[in-house]
Scaffold this motif. Structure first.
Motif, PDB file in Angstrom:
ATOM      1  N   ARG A 186     -11.796 -63.268 -85.998  1.00  0.00           N
ATOM      2  CA  ARG A 186     -11.100 -63.029 -86.946  1.00  0.00           C
ATOM      3  C   ARG A 186     -10.934 -62.234 -87.855  1.00  0.00           C
ATOM      4  O   ARG A 186     -11.375 -62.828 -88.562  1.00  0.00           O
ATOM      5  CB  ARG A 186      -9.000 -62.656 -86.559  1.00  0.00           C
ATOM      6  CG  ARG A 186      -8.346 -62.731 -84.972  1.00  0.00           C
ATOM      7  CD  ARG A 186      -7.259 -62.653 -84.663  1.00  0.00           C
ATOM      8  NE  ARG A 186      -7.099 -62.458 -83.793  1.00  0.00           N
ATOM      9  CZ  ARG A 186      -6.795 -63.052 -82.486  1.00  0.00           C
ATOM     10  NH1 ARG A 186      -7.641 -64.872 -82.187  1.00  0.00           N
ATOM     11  NH2 ARG A 186      -6.761 -62.911 -81.184  1.00  0.00           N
ATOM     12  N   SER A 219       1.305 -61.611 -84.249  1.00  0.00           N
ATOM     13  CA  SER A 219       0.886 -62.604 -85.511  1.00  0.00           C
ATOM     14  C   SER A 219      -0.431 -63.201 -85.768  1.00  0.00           C
ATOM     15  O   SER A 219       0.026 -64.278 -86.889  1.00  0.00           O
ATOM     16  CB  SER A 219       1.471 -63.829 -84.667  1.00  0.00           C
ATOM     17  OG  SER A 219       1.804 -65.426 -85.213  1.00  0.00           O
ATOM     18  N   GLU A 220      -1.367 -63.187 -85.316  1.00  0.00           N
ATOM     19  CA  GLU A 220      -2.901 -63.747 -85.389  1.00  0.00           C
ATOM     20  C   GLU A 220      -3.147 -63.207 -86.601  1.00  0.00           C
ATOM     21  O   GLU A 220      -3.958 -63.994 -87.372  1.00  0.00           O
ATOM     22  CB  GLU A 220      -3.647 -63.020 -84.243  1.00  0.00           C
ATOM     23  CG  GLU A 220      -3.626 -64.495 -83.013  1.00  0.00           C
ATOM     24  CD  GLU A 220      -3.848 -65.675 -83.296  1.00  0.00           C
ATOM     25  OE1 GLU A 220      -4.709 -65.926 -84.153  1.00  0.00           O
ATOM     26  OE2 GLU A 220      -3.123 -66.302 -83.020  1.00  0.00           O
ATOM     27  N   TYR A 221      -3.190 -62.061 -87.484  1.00  0.00           N
ATOM     28  CA  TYR A 221      -3.074 -61.048 -88.459  1.00  0.00           C
ATOM     29  C   TYR A 221      -2.057 -61.463 -89.729  1.00  0.00           C
ATOM     30  O   TYR A 221      -2.262 -60.527 -90.445  1.00  0.00           O
ATOM     31  CB  TYR A 221      -3.182 -60.146 -88.259  1.00  0.00           C
ATOM     32  CG  TYR A 221      -4.219 -59.745 -87.505  1.00  0.00           C
ATOM     33  CD1 TYR A 221      -6.015 -59.644 -87.516  1.00  0.00           C
ATOM     34  CD2 TYR A 221      -4.445 -59.072 -86.315  1.00  0.00           C
ATOM     35  CE1 TYR A 221      -6.484 -59.757 -86.998  1.00  0.00           C
ATOM     36  CE2 TYR A 221      -5.280 -59.245 -85.035  1.00  0.00           C
ATOM     37  CZ  TYR A 221      -7.149 -59.474 -85.548  1.00  0.00           C
ATOM     38  OH  TYR A 221      -7.658 -59.029 -84.975  1.00  0.00           O
ATOM     39  N   GLU A 262       1.739 -61.902 -80.471  1.00  0.00           N
ATOM     40  CA  GLU A 262       1.151 -63.020 -80.273  1.00  0.00           C
ATOM     41  C   GLU A 262      -0.434 -62.253 -81.153  1.00  0.00           C
ATOM     42  O   GLU A 262      -0.689 -62.919 -81.663  1.00  0.00           O
ATOM     43  CB  GLU A 262       0.719 -63.485 -79.169  1.00  0.00           C
ATOM     44  CG  GLU A 262       1.793 -64.378 -78.318  1.00  0.00           C
ATOM     45  CD  GLU A 262       1.436 -65.777 -77.158  1.00  0.00           C
ATOM     46  OE1 GLU A 262      -0.105 -65.280 -76.865  1.00  0.00           O
ATOM     47  OE2 GLU A 262       2.215 -65.303 -76.680  1.00  0.00           O
TER      48      GLU A 262
END
Length: 163
Positions: free
Chosen positions: A10, A136-138, A133
């Protein structure tokens, strides 16, 4: 992990937010026309976000598809409104997706992002879970606002702007 791409990291790719919104709306244009839904969206701009385009469009498309399902379930004027605004001193951008559908039941509001929660016949209740999700990863969050701006559901989430 065995089926995921080990080379995917990411933050390496970016997306133009307005283009991603347009692409998602183009994918469902036939349904929007069939249901006679009026759509308001940013018409121009080049907000570059530090989010993988595929992941951004997964989140957007999930929220848009939910709206398209629930809008005809209401007697309200058929509307979908997508807005963007910079937050956190321009470090992040908030996307707000408002619909005029039937909204989210109070009993479901606190659980809507949990796996398996759905009111759609034949639904599996994973779309908003995956969306939450990914956001949230960012470093962001996704939230439901009740009642929504247009009388249905309003979802807001934030993602980072490219530095």
């Amino acid at each position: 992990l065995p089926i995921s791409s080990r080379s995917f990291r990411r933050g390496r790719r970016t997306a133009v937010l307005e283009e991603s919104i347009q692409q998602c709306l183009a994918l469902v244009d036939g349904e929007i026309r069939k249901l006679a839904i009026t759509v308001s969206r940013p018409r121009s701009g080049s907000t570059i976000v530090a989010v993988d385009p595929g992941e951004l469009e997964t989140v957007l498309l999930n929220v848009i598809l939910n709206a398209l399902y629930w809008i005809p379930q209401s007697d309200n004027e058929r509307r979908l409104d997508i807005r963007i605004s910079k937050i956190n001193n321009g470090q992040r951008v908030k996307l707000a997706v408002h619909d005029s559908g039937s909204g989210v039941d109070e009993k479901d509001a606190s659980r809507i992002f949990l796996p398996g929660v759905t009111r759609k016949p034949g639904g599996i209740g994973m779309g908003l879970t995956v969306a939450a999700e990914l956001v949230s990863e960012y470093g962001g969050s996704i939230a439901l606002t009740r009642p929504g701006k247009l009388g249905g559901a309003s979802f807001e989430f934030d993602v980072p702007i490219r530095k």
